[in-house]
Design an enzyme around this catalytic site. Structure first.
Site, PDB file in Angstrom:
ATOM      1  N   LYS A 181       0.821  -1.212   0.000  1.00  0.00           N
ATOM      2  CA  LYS A 181       0.000   0.000   0.000  1.00  0.00           C
ATOM      3  C   LYS A 181       0.860   1.269   0.000  1.00  0.00           C
ATOM      4  O   LYS A 181       2.036   1.248   0.352  1.00  0.00           O
ATOM      5  CB  LYS A 181      -0.999  -0.052   1.161  1.00  0.00           C
ATOM      6  N   ARG A 209      -3.003 -10.206   4.761  1.00  0.00           N
ATOM      7  CA  ARG A 209      -3.406 -10.301   3.348  1.00  0.00           C
ATOM      8  C   ARG A 209      -2.284  -9.715   2.504  1.00  0.00           C
ATOM      9  O   ARG A 209      -1.998  -8.523   2.609  1.00  0.00           O
ATOM     10  CB  ARG A 209      -4.715  -9.526   3.165  1.00  0.00           C
TER      11      ARG A 209
HETATM   12  N1  PMM Z   1      -7.313  -4.107   0.641  1.00  0.00           N
HETATM   13  C1  PMM Z   1      -7.611  -4.127  -0.665  1.00  0.00           C
HETATM   14  C2  PMM Z   1      -8.625  -4.971  -1.163  1.00  0.00           C
HETATM   15  N2  PMM Z   1      -9.308  -5.789  -0.336  1.00  0.00           N
HETATM   16  N3  PMM Z   1      -9.717  -6.604   1.830  1.00  0.00           N
HETATM   17  C3  PMM Z   1      -9.463  -6.579   3.138  1.00  0.00           C
HETATM   18  N4  PMM Z   1     -10.172  -7.370   3.970  1.00  0.00           N
HETATM   19  N5  PMM Z   1      -8.490  -5.775   3.677  1.00  0.00           N
HETATM   20  C4  PMM Z   1      -7.744  -4.945   2.899  1.00  0.00           C
HETATM   21  O1  PMM Z   1      -6.896  -4.222   3.452  1.00  0.00           O
HETATM   22  C5  PMM Z   1      -8.005  -4.923   1.503  1.00  0.00           C
HETATM   23  C6  PMM Z   1      -9.018  -5.780   0.994  1.00  0.00           C
HETATM   24  C7  PMM Z   1      -6.855  -3.232  -1.610  1.00  0.00           C
HETATM   25  O2  PMM Z   1      -5.622  -3.760  -1.940  1.00  0.00           O
HETATM   26  P1  PMM Z   1      -5.305  -4.554  -3.328  1.00  0.00           P
HETATM   27  O3  PMM Z   1      -5.824  -3.671  -4.450  1.00  0.00           O
HETATM   28  O4  PMM Z   1      -3.861  -4.729  -3.369  1.00  0.00           O
HETATM   29  O5  PMM Z   1      -6.038  -5.860  -3.314  1.00  0.00           O
END
Ligand code: PMM
Length: 276
Positions: A216, A256
């Site tokens: 991020k 994650r």
């Molecule tokens: N961040 C993203 C997408 N989905 N879901 C959860 N539970 N927590 C998060 O911090 C989260 C998520 C955005 O990041 P990406 O685009 O790299 O998937």
């Protein structure tokens, strides 16, 4: 029907974005066939859960229409579940959550914490699957305007507590709820760091905590070069693994991440360090 998986260490969720425009890996796995291949690779690297998403939540982005989200996500959920993976569906839509569960998803990951489409809560209740409630204040197109907090930790905990109540009222079993501070969602870098430093306040909600820091922007800001140029997303993985280690040590249930292998190593080191 399923319960929240638990191990003697923090779990690692591998990210499978079936999207052309995610900030971190946009376009790399945008077609289902490539995404399945990528998911299988993350599984081989030791991912405990694969999080499949067909809608980008990139700051400023507009919404994907539901048919396109289904077209992207469903075949990937189906194939990865058939390959034996525990799959979570990253969606804010009841319709997508329901069809994904039908296709084999064992967890629902709603970045809106049940606020974007409240019907999703009923889908989770009926399906009896674990539900991740992320802290969220508004869609990506507007979230940059929603970063006002009195005290970010107190406010996020209070708003997550409201999300938990909403899920319970919709009939979701308390034992199936997971919370997530939603790093980067309506949050500035300082907010993200404050939340990471106070994971104990989130744990005090009494639910397992998921942390999503991987690649991020706040890591890019911290690791900027001497001219102030942000560290690009693809070279934020060592920083992401450091967050994984510290989150695991602070008691997070799961991290994650995009780059699964190093985070699996990191959480294993933490478990050994703590449990001997
Ligand atoms: N961040 C993203 C997408 N989905 N879901 C959860 N539970 N927590 C998060 O911090 C989260 C998520 C955005 O990041 P990406 O685009 O790299 O998937």
């Amino acid at each position: 029907m399923g319960e929240i998986p638990h191990l003697d260490r923090c779990l690692v969720m591998g990210i499978v974005n079936v999207t052309p425009d995610s900030f971190s890996d946009g376009g790399l796995w945008s077609e289902p066939v490539a995404a399945v291949k990528h998911g299988l690779q993350l599984l081989a690297e030791g991912a405990d859960i694969l999080d499949v998403g067909g809608e980008s939540t990139r700051p400023g982005s507009s919404r994907t229409d539901v048919d396109e989200e289904l077209r992207r996500a469903l075949p990937v959920v189906r194939e990865l579940a058939a390959a034996g993976a525990m799959v979570s569906i990253d969606t804010m839509r009841a319709e997508v959550a329901a069809q994904a569960v039908e296709a084999g998803a064992a967890v629902i990951n709603d970045v809106s914490g049940g606020r974007s489409d409240p019907q999703l809560l009923s889908v989770a209740a009926q399906a009896e699957v674990p539900l991740i409630l992320m802290h969220w204040r508004g869609h990506s197109a507007v979230m940059a305007d929603l970063v006002q907090y009195d005290d970010v930790v107190t406010d996020v905990v209070a708003e997550l507590s409201t999300a938990i109540e909403g899920a319970l009222n919709a009939g979701v079993d308390a034992d199936r709820l997971i919370v997530d501070p939603g790093l980067g969602f309506a949050k500035l870098a300082a907010h993200n760091w404050a939340l990471l430093a106070r994971l104990d306040a989130l744990l005090a909600l009494g639910r397992p905590v998921l942390v999503g820091a991987s690649r991020k922007r706040f890591l890019g800001e911290l690791l900027a070069d001497s001219s102030g140029e942000l560290r690009p997303p693809q070279v934020r993985d060592a920083g992401s693994a450091a967050v994984a280690a510290l989150a695991a040590a602070a008691g997070a249930w799961c991290v994650r991440v995009h780059d699964v292998g190093p985070s699996v190593d990191a959480v294993r080191v933490v478990a050994r360090w703590i449990h001997g």
